[in-house]
Design an enzyme around this catalytic site. Structure first.
Site, PDB file in Angstrom:
ATOM      1  N   CYS A   8      14.881 124.956  28.661  1.00  0.00           N
ATOM      2  CA  CYS A   8      13.494 124.098  28.421  1.00  0.00           C
ATOM      3  C   CYS A   8      13.697 122.955  27.804  1.00  0.00           C
ATOM      4  CB  CYS A   8      12.619 124.996  27.526  1.00  0.00           C
ATOM      5  SG  CYS A   8      12.197 126.485  28.427  1.00  0.00           S
ATOM      6  N   ARG A  23      18.954 119.454  32.197  1.00  0.00           N
ATOM      7  CA  ARG A  23      19.241 120.928  31.554  1.00  0.00           C
ATOM      8  C   ARG A  23      18.684 121.866  32.548  1.00  0.00           C
ATOM      9  NH1 ARG A  23      18.677 120.433  25.778  1.00  0.00           N
ATOM     10  NH2 ARG A  23      17.635 122.279  25.782  1.00  0.00           N
ATOM     11  N   TRP A  37      11.983 126.504  31.706  1.00  0.00           N
ATOM     12  CA  TRP A  37      12.962 127.419  32.659  1.00  0.00           C
ATOM     13  C   TRP A  37      12.347 128.836  32.019  1.00  0.00           C
ATOM     14  CZ3 TRP A  37      16.596 131.113  31.161  1.00  0.00           C
ATOM     15  CH2 TRP A  37      17.654 131.539  32.089  1.00  0.00           C
ATOM     16  N   ASN A  70      10.438 126.079  22.948  1.00  0.00           N
ATOM     17  CA  ASN A  70      11.581 126.315  23.481  1.00  0.00           C
ATOM     18  C   ASN A  70      11.975 127.477  22.554  1.00  0.00           C
ATOM     19  OD1 ASN A  70      11.695 123.852  25.118  1.00  0.00           O
ATOM     20  ND2 ASN A  70      13.335 122.986  24.175  1.00  0.00           N
ATOM     21  N   GLY A  71      12.817 128.323  23.282  1.00  0.00           N
ATOM     22  CA  GLY A  71      13.078 129.614  22.504  1.00  0.00           C
ATOM     23  C   GLY A  71      12.351 130.902  23.002  1.00  0.00           C
ATOM     24  N   GLU A 124      37.515 129.966  36.550  1.00  0.00           N
ATOM     25  CA  GLU A 124      36.725 128.744  36.487  1.00  0.00           C
ATOM     26  C   GLU A 124      36.314 128.292  37.973  1.00  0.00           C
ATOM     27  OE1 GLU A 124      34.851 127.412  34.453  1.00  0.00           O
ATOM     28  OE2 GLU A 124      34.791 125.511  35.116  1.00  0.00           O
ATOM     29  N   LYS A 136      32.496 127.913  39.377  1.00  0.00           N
ATOM     30  CA  LYS A 136      32.013 126.536  39.846  1.00  0.00           C
ATOM     31  C   LYS A 136      31.448 126.837  41.248  1.00  0.00           C
ATOM     32  CE  LYS A 136      31.965 124.391  37.259  1.00  0.00           C
ATOM     33  NZ  LYS A 136      32.208 124.835  35.985  1.00  0.00           N
ATOM     34  N   GLU A 182      28.332 128.750  41.192  1.00  0.00           N
ATOM     35  CA  GLU A 182      27.244 128.116  40.617  1.00  0.00           C
ATOM     36  C   GLU A 182      26.470 127.002  41.502  1.00  0.00           C
ATOM     37  OE1 GLU A 182      27.748 126.637  35.977  1.00  0.00           O
ATOM     38  OE2 GLU A 182      29.797 126.172  37.391  1.00  0.00           O
ATOM     39  N   HIS A 237      43.918 147.982  43.181  1.00  0.00           N
ATOM     40  CA  HIS A 237      43.293 149.265  42.530  1.00  0.00           C
ATOM     41  C   HIS A 237      41.609 149.125  42.970  1.00  0.00           C
ATOM     42  CE1 HIS A 237      46.773 149.727  40.140  1.00  0.00           C
ATOM     43  NE2 HIS A 237      46.900 148.418  39.996  1.00  0.00           N
ATOM     44  N   LYS A 273      21.757 123.729  31.786  1.00  0.00           N
ATOM     45  CA  LYS A 273      22.786 122.998  31.218  1.00  0.00           C
ATOM     46  C   LYS A 273      23.090 123.625  29.759  1.00  0.00           C
ATOM     47  CE  LYS A 273      26.125 119.897  31.009  1.00  0.00           C
ATOM     48  NZ  LYS A 273      27.024 120.166  31.770  1.00  0.00           N
TER      49      LYS A 273
HETATM   50  C1  F6R Z   1      29.403 126.421  33.882  1.00  0.00           C
HETATM   51  C2  F6R Z   1      28.516 126.210  32.626  1.00  0.00           C
HETATM   52  C3  F6R Z   1      28.203 127.264  31.968  1.00  0.00           C
HETATM   53  C4  F6R Z   1      28.573 127.047  30.330  1.00  0.00           C
HETATM   54  C5  F6R Z   1      27.999 127.887  29.536  1.00  0.00           C
HETATM   55  C6  F6R Z   1      28.419 127.691  28.200  1.00  0.00           C
HETATM   56  O1  F6R Z   1      29.513 125.136  34.765  1.00  0.00           O
HETATM   57  O2  F6R Z   1      28.265 124.942  32.554  1.00  0.00           O
HETATM   58  O3  F6R Z   1      28.793 128.285  32.142  1.00  0.00           O
HETATM   59  O4  F6R Z   1      29.915 126.663  30.380  1.00  0.00           O
HETATM   60  O5  F6R Z   1      26.522 128.008  29.565  1.00  0.00           O
HETATM   61  O6  F6R Z   1      27.639 126.434  27.661  1.00  0.00           O
HETATM   62  P1  F6R Z   1      28.247 125.359  26.448  1.00  0.00           P
HETATM   63  O7  F6R Z   1      29.796 125.120  26.732  1.00  0.00           O
HETATM   64  O8  F6R Z   1      27.452 124.477  26.359  1.00  0.00           O
HETATM   65  O9  F6R Z   1      28.327 126.619  25.140  1.00  0.00           O
END
Ligand code: F6R
Length: 593
Positions: free
Chosen positions: A2, A28, A74, A98-99, A472, A476, A479, A495, A588
């Protein structure tokens, strides 16, 4: 997650300012949005399940008003619908939030018993009703807010309008960020600094359980008991953020390409004048825990490897959502490192607050300056990668890897286990050139993207640090393409998961560690024997279908290895016509638990 935007200004263009702010908050991630403003002394609210662009088309652009609040939602409590979108009005109160209000069901029951009815499924409407409930008792908004703070459990950044006080906004904060900025025209309020830094000269950050009355000429701050407090005004020093994709189709591609400079700048800043030797000495601690979420967790796995294998310091890495409810074994000889791009991730922040009650030292590896985590840790190392707009992190992640390299090298040099002039340090200095080489020709990554789209199953494999990097790559791909992929330590496949491997599978493997080359190759033979296609990312001379990265030390190699994976995910997303910068369901900065 949010986003909140609010303003009160002289120019009577509050609606436009809020819409512009909501557009800046779009990165975000959100699923609905809304705005409330004063029009002819009445509060008007407009909401939509769509994008901010659609919201702006629903609002009459001729309306001139000096006060407005807006929100990008969100969904947490209740689906992504127009009714659940914020702002919510209950009685005299119109609120954006927010929250998460954790005790909202208990509060809702109490409020229903007191005659309130609810239109939405949200906890926010309950928060609005509670504020109204107390406000109606003696029409004192200060009392209403202090009672609200006493009774509510959970996290909140709230901006509200009270229909009886038409020239003020009210702002309340706990465990969710909120910033109040000022300029010649008036005041802007937002849930993150970048949203207003382009418009404001100064700003105030609220601490938890603080609240404010915001007027055009005066902002008054209060603590949870309703006592007025003085807040320090801070000045925006850095250049305002730019939100331009420049020549790129997506922010994600721009940010991948920017890694040439973000990494060089960060590394050269620390290597210049030996600044890296001022970093905290990790070898002083008997216990190191690293706590993070998502990609930051994946970066921390690389950090663990460097700390253990290179500096000989035992290190554990934890997911913040697990660590926050786990028994800890910390004392004055413990260091807990919090890794976060946004510096606002709710679980990571909660872990930091928890360990603040112990004797352990805390270190943050953070990208966003003045973010909640960066302000609370004992020491902070900024990753200096600039604003990251694409939801999927790329440049902030590689900067986190670079900080782990610098921390390890710093400890080795300080403890005379490595010389300042060692080749690995020169190599790190030149990282920009190696990154540039990998980014030059993107056609091979586009070819891999076609193979991914043609395959039914995607597996990522690797051993040791390659495994951390493949995690990672897997994240990616998931996502931004919505492809269901899996990632395993190469030796673990047999396994169980090997039963999934067949001719429709593409296995992407990292193989950059000389000591383990043959081991990983054997695992790849096991999958090719079962019909799978393979693609290697390796620094060993390889056939042309694989991706060759330069052979470098462990301080540089993981950073180079992840870049092809970022580009492969990106081009697969493009092929599938995904919403690359704002993938579905993602946010984000994850400011709820
Ligand atoms: C992946 C991504 C998320 C963040 C995670 C932690 O591309 O962006 O997995 O890495 O939500 O976010 P931060 O780093 O802001 O604590």
């Amino acid at each position: 997650m949010c986003g909140i935007m609010g303003t009160i200004n002289k120019n009577n263009d509050a609606i436009q300012k809020v819409i512009e702010g909501l557009e800046r908050l779009e990165y975000r991630g959100y699923d609905s949005c809304g705005i409330a403003y004063l029009d002819n002394l009445e509060i008007e609210t407009i909401k939509t399940k769509g994008r901010v662009k659609e919201l702006s088309q629903l609002v009459d652009s001729n309306i001139k008003t000096n006060i407005a609040i807006g929100h990008t939602r969100w969904a947490t409590h209740g689906g992504a619908t127009t009714i659940n979108a914020h702002p919510h009005t209950v009685g005299s109160i119109t609120i954006v939030h927010n929250g998460i209000i954790e005790n909202y069901l208990t509060l809702k029951e109490k409020l229903i018993n007191n005659g309130y009815t609810f239109k939405s499924e949200t906890d926010t409407e309950v928060a609005g009703a509670l504020l109204d409930f107390y406000y109606q008792k003696n029409k004192d908004i200060k009392d209403a807010i202090t009672n609200f703070i006493k009774e509510v459990k959970g996290s909140y950044a709230i901006v509200l309008l009270c229909k009886d006080i038409k020239d003020k906004l009210f702002v309340i904060k706990k465990d969710s960020p909120l910033v109040i900025g000022t300029n010649q025209e008036g005041v802007l309020i937002a849930s993150d600094i970048p949203t207003i830094s382009c418009e404001c000269e100064d700003y105030y950050l609220l601490n938890d359980l603080e609240w404010a009355i915001v007027g055009l000429d005066k902002i008054s701050f209060f603590n949870n008991n309703g006592e007025e407090i003085i807040k320090e005004r801070q000045v925006f020093k850095d250049a305002a953020l730019t939100y331009s994709k420049e020549k790129y189709d997506h922010f994600m591609l721009k940010e991948i390409m920017e890694q040439v400079t973000t990494l060089s700048k960060l590394i050269n800043y620390y290597l210049e004048d030996d600044r890296y030797l001022n970093l905290i000495d990790i070898s002083k601690f008997k216990r190191i825990d690293i706590v993070a979420c998502g990609s930051a967790y994946n970066a921390s796995l690389v950090g663990k490897y460097l700390f253990e294998e290179e500096a000989g310091i035992e290190t554990e890495v934890y997911l913040a959502s697990e660590y926050r409810y786990k028994k800890n074994f910390l004392d004055k000889d413990s260091l807990v490192i919090f890794v976060s791009q946004s510096g606002e991730t709710a679980d990571t922040l909660a872990c930091l607050k928890k360990i603040k009650e112990t004797d352990a030292k805390s270190l943050g590896i953070i990208n966003v300056e003045k973010s909640s985590i960066s302000l609370l840790v004992d020491e902070v190392i900024y990753t200096k990668s600039g604003s990251e707009i694409a939801v999927a992190t790329t440049k902030a992640y590689t900067s986190q890897l670079a900080v782990f390299s610098l921390l390890t090298l710093s400890s080795l040099v300080k403890n005379r286990k490595l010389d300042k002039t060692d080749a690995v340090i020169t190599e790190l200095k030149n990282i920009g050139n190696d990154v540039q080489t990998l980014l030059k020709d993107t056609s091979k990554y586009q070819e891999v993207a076609k193979k991914i789209v043609a395959s039914k199953k995607i597996f990522f494999l690797g051993r040791s640090i390659d495994y951390a990097i493949m995690k990672e790559g897997d994240l990616k791909l998931k996502e931004i393409t919505y492809i269901s992929s899996e990632c395993y330590a190469a030796g673990e496949l047999k396994h169980g998961p090997i039963s999934l491997i067949d001719k429709d599978t593409l296995v992407i493997a990292g193989n950059t560690n000389k000591l383990l080359y043959e081991k990983t190759e054997s695992n790849l033979c096991e999958v090719t024997a079962r019909g799978a296609n393979t693609l290697l990312i390796t620094n060993k001379n390889t056939d042309s279908d694989n991706i060759l990265i330069p052979e470098k030390s462990i301080y540089v190699s993981p950073i180079l290895e992840v870049i092809p994976l970022q580009l492969i995910a990106y081009y697969t997303g493009v092929l599938l016509e995904r919403d690359i910068d704002k993938p579905r369901n993602l946010a984000k900065s994850v400011t709820v638990e």
